[in-house]
Design an enzyme around this catalytic site. Structure first.
Site, PDB file in Angstrom:
ATOM      1  N   HIS A 230      22.111  56.753  37.877  1.00 55.61           N
ATOM      2  CA  HIS A 230      21.612  55.467  38.346  1.00 55.61           C
ATOM      3  C   HIS A 230      21.674  55.364  39.869  1.00 55.61           C
ATOM      4  CE1 HIS A 230      19.634  51.792  37.280  1.00 55.61           C
ATOM      5  NE2 HIS A 230      20.179  51.313  38.366  1.00 55.61           N
ATOM      6  N   TYR A 234      18.632  54.591  43.100  1.00 59.59           N
ATOM      7  CA  TYR A 234      18.713  53.857  44.372  1.00 59.59           C
ATOM      8  C   TYR A 234      18.552  54.802  45.558  1.00 59.59           C
ATOM      9  CZ  TYR A 234      19.789  49.979  41.441  1.00 59.59           C
ATOM     10  OH  TYR A 234      19.672  49.028  40.470  1.00 59.59           O
ATOM     11  N   HIS A 384       9.025  50.652  32.323  1.00 60.98           N
ATOM     12  CA  HIS A 384       9.896  50.095  33.377  1.00 60.98           C
ATOM     13  C   HIS A 384       9.948  51.014  34.586  1.00 60.98           C
ATOM     14  CE1 HIS A 384      13.559  49.213  35.619  1.00 60.98           C
ATOM     15  NE2 HIS A 384      14.116  50.336  35.183  1.00 60.98           N
ATOM     16  N   PHE A 385      10.268  52.277  34.342  1.00 62.34           N
ATOM     17  CA  PHE A 385      10.607  53.060  35.540  1.00 62.34           C
ATOM     18  C   PHE A 385       9.380  53.513  36.333  1.00 62.34           C
ATOM     19  CE2 PHE A 385      11.457  56.723  32.481  1.00 62.34           C
ATOM     20  CZ  PHE A 385      10.531  57.621  32.980  1.00 62.34           C
ATOM     21  N   HIS A 386       8.197  53.486  35.699  1.00 64.65           N
ATOM     22  CA  HIS A 386       7.029  53.775  36.536  1.00 64.65           C
ATOM     23  C   HIS A 386       6.752  52.602  37.488  1.00 64.65           C
ATOM     24  CE1 HIS A 386       6.427  57.297  34.025  1.00 64.65           C
ATOM     25  NE2 HIS A 386       5.705  57.749  35.021  1.00 64.65           N
ATOM     26  N   ARG A 447       9.488  57.301  23.387  1.00 68.85           N
ATOM     27  CA  ARG A 447       9.196  57.991  24.633  1.00 68.85           C
ATOM     28  C   ARG A 447       9.338  59.500  24.395  1.00 68.85           C
ATOM     29  NH1 ARG A 447      14.515  57.344  28.650  1.00 68.85           N
ATOM     30  NH2 ARG A 447      13.236  58.697  29.958  1.00 68.85           N
ATOM     31  N   ARG A 448       8.950  60.306  25.365  1.00 63.20           N
ATOM     32  CA  ARG A 448       9.148  61.758  25.352  1.00 63.20           C
ATOM     33  C   ARG A 448       8.697  62.421  24.053  1.00 63.20           C
ATOM     34  NH1 ARG A 448      15.123  62.187  28.275  1.00 63.20           N
ATOM     35  NH2 ARG A 448      14.242  62.429  30.329  1.00 63.20           N
TER      36      ARG A 448
HETATM   37 FE1  HAS Z   1      16.075  51.090  36.041  1.00 64.84          FE
HETATM   38  C1  HAS Z   1      16.453  52.999  33.188  1.00 64.84           C
HETATM   39  C2  HAS Z   1      18.254  48.759  34.787  1.00 64.84           C
HETATM   40  C3  HAS Z   1      15.975  49.354  39.034  1.00 64.84           C
HETATM   41  C4  HAS Z   1      14.514  53.767  37.544  1.00 64.84           C
HETATM   42  N1  HAS Z   1      15.555  52.989  35.478  1.00 64.84           N
HETATM   43  C5  HAS Z   1      15.757  53.562  34.226  1.00 64.84           C
HETATM   44  C6  HAS Z   1      15.174  54.878  34.205  1.00 64.84           C
HETATM   45  C7  HAS Z   1      14.669  55.111  35.461  1.00 64.84           C
HETATM   46  C8  HAS Z   1      14.906  53.917  36.238  1.00 64.84           C
HETATM   47  C9  HAS Z   1      13.993  56.381  35.955  1.00 64.84           C
HETATM   48  O1  HAS Z   1      20.303  48.584  32.536  1.00 64.84           O
HETATM   49  C10 HAS Z   1      15.103  55.796  32.991  1.00 64.84           C
HETATM   50  C11 HAS Z   1      16.115  56.883  33.000  1.00 64.84           C
HETATM   51  C12 HAS Z   1      15.889  57.792  31.821  1.00 64.84           C
HETATM   52  O2  HAS Z   1      15.102  58.742  31.954  1.00 64.84           O
HETATM   53  O3  HAS Z   1      16.483  57.528  30.768  1.00 64.84           O
HETATM   54  N2  HAS Z   1      16.911  49.353  36.740  1.00 64.84           N
HETATM   55  C13 HAS Z   1      17.727  48.530  36.060  1.00 64.84           C
HETATM   56  C14 HAS Z   1      18.056  47.360  36.874  1.00 64.84           C
HETATM   57  C15 HAS Z   1      17.402  47.546  38.067  1.00 64.84           C
HETATM   58  C16 HAS Z   1      16.706  48.797  37.980  1.00 64.84           C
HETATM   59  C17 HAS Z   1      18.899  46.197  36.504  1.00 64.84           C
HETATM   60  N3  HAS Z   1      15.373  51.475  37.914  1.00 64.84           N
HETATM   61  C18 HAS Z   1      15.457  50.632  38.994  1.00 64.84           C
HETATM   62  C19 HAS Z   1      14.877  51.275  40.148  1.00 64.84           C
HETATM   63  C20 HAS Z   1      14.467  52.526  39.733  1.00 64.84           C
HETATM   64  C21 HAS Z   1      14.782  52.624  38.329  1.00 64.84           C
HETATM   65  C22 HAS Z   1      14.809  50.663  41.525  1.00 64.84           C
HETATM   66  C23 HAS Z   1      13.823  53.640  40.485  1.00 64.84           C
HETATM   67  C24 HAS Z   1      13.585  53.635  41.746  1.00 64.84           C
HETATM   68  N4  HAS Z   1      17.109  50.909  34.311  1.00 64.84           N
HETATM   69  C25 HAS Z   1      17.997  49.901  34.020  1.00 64.84           C
HETATM   70  C26 HAS Z   1      18.665  50.203  32.742  1.00 64.84           C
HETATM   71  C27 HAS Z   1      18.165  51.421  32.291  1.00 64.84           C
HETATM   72  C28 HAS Z   1      17.184  51.832  33.296  1.00 64.84           C
HETATM   73  C29 HAS Z   1      19.680  49.413  32.047  1.00 64.84           C
HETATM   74  C30 HAS Z   1      18.580  52.187  31.028  1.00 64.84           C
HETATM   75  C31 HAS Z   1      17.786  51.793  29.852  1.00 64.84           C
HETATM   76  C32 HAS Z   1      18.008  52.690  28.656  1.00 64.84           C
HETATM   77  O4  HAS Z   1      18.250  52.138  27.592  1.00 64.84           O
HETATM   78  O5  HAS Z   1      17.915  53.917  28.748  1.00 64.84           O
HETATM   79  C33 HAS Z   1      17.493  46.588  39.263  1.00 64.84           C
HETATM   80  O6  HAS Z   1      17.875  47.288  40.424  1.00 64.84           O
HETATM   81  C34 HAS Z   1      16.212  45.872  39.507  1.00 64.84           C
HETATM   82  C35 HAS Z   1      16.364  44.825  40.569  1.00 64.84           C
HETATM   83  C36 HAS Z   1      15.046  44.450  41.156  1.00 64.84           C
HETATM   84  C37 HAS Z   1      14.588  43.221  41.304  1.00 64.84           C
HETATM   85  C38 HAS Z   1      13.207  43.022  41.858  1.00 64.84           C
HETATM   86  C39 HAS Z   1      13.220  42.420  43.244  1.00 64.84           C
HETATM   87  C40 HAS Z   1      11.820  42.285  43.734  1.00 64.84           C
HETATM   88  C41 HAS Z   1      11.396  42.642  44.981  1.00 64.84           C
HETATM   89  C42 HAS Z   1       9.938  42.469  45.312  1.00 64.84           C
HETATM   90  C43 HAS Z   1       9.686  41.159  46.041  1.00 64.84           C
HETATM   91  C44 HAS Z   1       8.263  41.033  46.394  1.00 64.84           C
HETATM   92  C45 HAS Z   1       7.793  40.474  47.536  1.00 64.84           C
HETATM   93  C46 HAS Z   1       6.326  40.487  47.790  1.00 64.84           C
HETATM   94  C47 HAS Z   1       8.670  39.915  48.590  1.00 64.84           C
HETATM   95  C48 HAS Z   1      15.364  42.038  40.924  1.00 64.84           C
HETATM   96  C49 HAS Z   1      12.306  43.166  46.027  1.00 64.84           C
HETATM   97  C50 HAS Z   1       5.764  39.085  47.821  1.00 64.84           C
HETATM   98  C51 HAS Z   1       4.411  39.121  48.384  1.00 64.84           C
HETATM   99  C52 HAS Z   1       3.274  38.791  47.729  1.00 64.84           C
HETATM  100  C53 HAS Z   1       2.012  38.884  48.430  1.00 64.84           C
HETATM  101  C54 HAS Z   1       3.283  38.404  46.295  1.00 64.84           C
END
Ligand code: HAS
Length: 568
Positions: A230, A234, A384-386, A447-448
Site C-alpha cells: 500500500h 502512495y 478502483h485502481f485504474h 478479476r485476473r
Molecule cells: Fe487503493 C486496493 C483503499 C488510494 C491503488 N488500491 C488497491 C489496489 C491498487 C490500489 C493497485 O482499503 C489493488 C491491489 C491489488 O492488486 O490487489 N486506496 C484505498 C484508499 C485510498 C486508496 C482508502 N489506491 C489508492 C491510490 C492508488 C491505489 C492513490 C494508486 C495510486 N485500495 C484500498 C483498499 C484496497 C485497495 C482497501 C484493497 C481492496 C481489496 O479487497 O483487495 C485513499 O488514499 C483514497 C483517498 C482519495 C481521495 C480522493 C481525493 C480527491 C482529490 C481530487 C480533487 C479534485 C479536484 C479537482 C480538486 C479521498 C485529491 C476539482 C476541479 C474540477 C474542475 C472538478
C-alpha cells in the site's frame, strides 16, 4: 492568457550533460516499454469480453500478458519516473546536482534488473502477476531482476539526502522547498516499505525458486508484500501530488492556496502509508479481526491527506479562475485553460485530479471492512485502481515525461493540438472501462481471469450472460484508452525525433504561495514524523506478524496460474 505565458516558468537550471543523460534514459526506457504494457492492457479487455476464447495470442499467454502489463505499467514506469523526476526536482530547487557516479550506478542497476525480469516474463518463466504472490513461482531471474530494480532505486535517497543536508547547512533559515520535502518523504517511504519486500524476495522467494527450499509460507509472504504494497501506491501517487501542489496552480494561472497544507499532507502520508497494508488482507486467514479493524480505521486516516489536497488544490484553482475573470460560486471551473495546447501540463494534471475523485471514493468503499467483503477479488478492484494509478498517476507521469524530454532536448512539442486532447480521450475511455469493471464486480465478475475461455464464451457450461454488457463496456473503454495512448506515443516520439529549436534547460513552472504562512517547526523537520512512522508501523505490524507466524499452516508447493494442481 498572455499573463500566463509570460509567467510560465522560473529561470532554468543549466544541468550537466551527465545528469541530463541519466534522466533521459530513465524517461525513455520505461515509456518505450510502455508500448508493450499498453498493448497487454488492451488484450486484457479483449480476452475478458469473450471476443476471443484462446489461452494465448501471438505466443504470449493471458497471464504472461497480465504480468507484463502490471510489472511494466505499475512497477517499472512508476519507479523509473519517480527517480528521474526526483533528480530533476531536487536539482532544480536546490540548484545543485547529486553525485553523478551514484546516479549512473542507480540507473544501470535499475535497467539491468528491468531487462532481467522482462526477459523471464517474455520467456514464459514468470507469469506471477505484478504482486508475485506465492504459491505462483517465477524463475530466479525474475526475483533477482526485481531486487536489482529496488536496490537501484534506493541509491537516490542516500544521494539526495547528502546533498540536502549540505544545502540545509548552508541555508539554515530557508524553508525546504515543498517539492524537495515531498520527494524526500516519498523515497523514505519507499526505502522503508521495500525493506519488507526485499526480505520476502531474498529470503522466501529466491531460495524457493532456486529449489533450495521445498515450500513457502504464503501468508507470511503476502503480509510482507502488503507491508510494501500500500505504501507502493502512495509512492506512485506522490510525484503526481508534487505536481498538483507546485505546478498546477501556476499553470492554471494562480497561486498555491496553502504551502503548509501540502507539508501536512505529505507528512501524514509518510506516517500512515505503511501501517495500513493489512487492508489488502481482510479476507486472509491467520490475521485476527482486531488487527484488520485497526487497519480499516487507519485507512480512513490515510484518506485525510487526500481530502486536504482536494480542498487546497480546489481553492488554488478557484483563485486561478477568479484571476481569469470568473464570476459566481462555480464560475472558476469554466475559466480554466483546459484546451490550451501551449499549456498542456494543465490538461494532464486536471484530468488526473477529476479521475481521482472517483478513484478515491471507491478506495473508501474498499477500506470499509464490511463493504470490502463484497468487492474483494472482484473486477471492482481493477475498476478502483485504474482510477488511481491509471488516472492521476499515469497522466502526471506521461505529461511530465513529455515536458522534461522536450525541455532537456530543447525541442518543441510535436502535434501540440493532438497532445492536449490525449488526457481527455484517456479519461472518457477510462471512465467507461472502470464503470464496466465495477458494475461487473458488483455482480460477481472475478478479476485476473481469462473470461473468454469460460464465463463470456456462450459455448462453455460456465457461461454468464450478465457479464457480457459489463465486459463489453470495459472493452470499448479499453479501446479508447489505447487510442489515446497511441496518440501520446506519436507526440512523444515525434517530439524526440524533431529538430532542436531551443537551448536544453531544466526548468519547471513554480507555484507561488498565496499566503505568507507562519512557519511551524513541527512541519519543517523530518525527525518527529520519522519517529511517529516507526511507532505506528510497530503497532500495526508486530501483532500481525506474530499472528501470521503462529497461525500459519503447512508451507505451499509451487503452482502455475493455469492449473489447480501443484506444478511439481
Ligand atoms: Fe487503493 C486496493 C483503499 C488510494 C491503488 N488500491 C488497491 C489496489 C491498487 C490500489 C493497485 O482499503 C489493488 C491491489 C491489488 O492488486 O490487489 N486506496 C484505498 C484508499 C485510498 C486508496 C482508502 N489506491 C489508492 C491510490 C492508488 C491505489 C492513490 C494508486 C495510486 N485500495 C484500498 C483498499 C484496497 C485497495 C482497501 C484493497 C481492496 C481489496 O479487497 O483487495 C485513499 O488514499 C483514497 C483517498 C482519495 C481521495 C480522493 C481525493 C480527491 C482529490 C481530487 C480533487 C479534485 C479536484 C479537482 C480538486 C479521498 C485529491 C476539482 C476541479 C474540477 C474542475 C472538478
Amino acid at each position: 492568457m498572455e499573463l500566463y505565458k509570460e509567467n510560465i516558468a522560473t529561470p532554468g537550471f543549466s544541468i550537466s550533460r551527465s545528469l541530463k543523460n541519466v534522466i533521459l534514459i530513465e524517461l525513455l526506457m520505461p515509456v518505450t516499454l510502455l508500448i508493450l504494457g499498453i498493448y497487454h492492457g488492451l488484450m486484457q479487455t479483449i480476452y475478458r469480453s469473450g471476443a476471443i476464447h484462446e489461452p494465448s495470442v501471438a505466443h504470449l499467454d493471458y497471464y504472461q500478458g497480465l504480468t507484463l502489463h502490471g510489472v511494466i505499467n505499475a512497477i517499472v514506469l512508476t519507479t523509473f519516473f519517480a527517480v528521474a523526476f526526483g533528480h530533476a526536482t531536487i536539482s532544480f530547487y536546490l540548484k545543485r546536482e547529486p553525485n553523478k557516479k551514484l546516479a549512473w550506478l542507480s540507473m544501470i542497476l535499475m535497467v539491468a534488473g528491468t531487462l532481467m525480469a522482462s526477459y523471464t516474463i517474455l520467456a514464459g518463466k514468470a507469469s506471477v502477476l505484478y504482486t508475485f504472490y506465492p504459491p505462483l513461482k517465477a524463475a530466479p531471474g525474475f526475483y533477482i531482476g526485481l531486487a536489482l530494480l529496488i536496490v537501484g532505486s534506493w541509491i537516490p535517497l542516500f544521494n539526495w539526502s547528502a546533498m540536502y543536508m549540505r544545502w540545509r547547512k548552508e541555508n539554515p533559515d530557508t524553508k525546504t522547498p515543498l517539492a524537495v520535502l515531498a520527494t524526500l518523504v516519498n523515497f523514505i517511504l519507499w526505502f522503508t516499505c521495500t525493506l519488507a519486500v526485499a526480505y520476502e524476495v531474498l529470503v522466501l522467494l529466491l531460495p524457493w525458486s532456486l529449489n533450495l527450499t521445498h515450500d513457502v509460507n504464503v501468508t507470511l509472504a503476502r503480509t510482507l508484500f502488503w507491508f510494501f504494497g500500500h505504501a507502493l501506491v502512495y509512492f506512485w501517487l506522490l510525484p503526481a501530488y508534487i505536481m498538483y501542489y507546485t505546478i498546477l496552480p501556476k499553470v492554471a494561472g494562480g497561486k498555491l492556496y496553502s504551502d503548509l497544507a501540502g507539508r501536512i499532507a505529505f507528512f501524514i502520508l509518510l506516517i500512515l502509508s505503511v501501517p495500513v497494508g493489512v487492508h489488502h488482507q481482510f479476507s486472509d486467514p491467520s490475521i485476527s479481526q482486531n488487527n484488520k479493524f485497526f487497519s480499516s480505521v487507519i485507512t480512513f486516516g490515510v484518506a485525510v491527506p487526500s481530502f486536504i489536497t482536494a480542498f487546497t488544490i480546489a481553492a488554488s484553482l478557484e483563485y486561478a479562475g477568479k484571476q481569469r475573470g470568473s464570476k459566481g460560486l462555480f464560475g472558476w471551473m469554466k475559466r480554466l485553460p483546459y484546451l490550451d495546447h501551449n499549456n498542456y501540463l494543465f490538461a494532464y494534471l486536471i484530468v488526473g485530479l477529476i479521475i481521482f475523485i472517483f478513484g478515491g471514493l471507491t478506495g473508501i468503499v474498499n477500506a470499509s471492512y464490511q463493504l470490502n467483503s463484497v468487492v474483494h477479488n472482484t473486477a471492482w478492484l481493477p475498476g478502483h485502481f485504474h482510477m488511481t494509478v491509471a488516472g492521476p498517476v499515469f497522466l502526471a507521469i506521461i505529461g511530465m515525461s513529455l515536458y522534461l524530454v522536450s525541455k532537456l532536448y530543447g525541442k518543441k512539442i510535436f502535434m501540440p493540438k493532438v497532445n492536449v486532447i490525449v488526457p481527455y480521450v484517456w479519461m472518457i475511455g477510462l471512465f467507461m472501462f472502470s464503470t464496466g469493471l465495477m458494475w461487473g464486480g458488483l455482480i460477481g465478475e472475478p478479476r485476473r481471469t481469462n473470461m473468454g475461455m469460460t464465463y463470456t464464451n456462450p459455448d462453455s457450461s460456465l457461461y454468464h450472460a450478465q457479464w457480457i454488457p459489463t465486459t463489453l463496456l470495459t472493452l470499448i473503454g479499453g479501446i479508447m484508452m489505447t487510442v489515446s495512448a497511441v496518440l501520446y506515443f506519436i507526440v512523444f516520439f515525434g517530439t524526440i525525433f524533431s529538430k532542436r529549436t531551443a537551448v536544453p534547460v531544466l526548468e519547471f513552472p513554480v507555484s507561488e504561495a498565496y499566503h505568507d504562512e507562519r512557519r511551524i517547526p513541527f512541519f519543517e523537520s523530518f525527525k518527529p514524523w520519522l519517529i511517529i512512522m516507526v511507532i505506528l508501523i510497530l503497532i500495526a505490524y508486530v501483532p500481525t506478524i506474530i499472528e501470521v507466524l503462529n497461525n500459519t499452516g503447512p508451507g505451499a508447493p509451487a503452482f502455475t496460474p493455469n492449473n489447480p494442481m501443484p506444478a511439481n
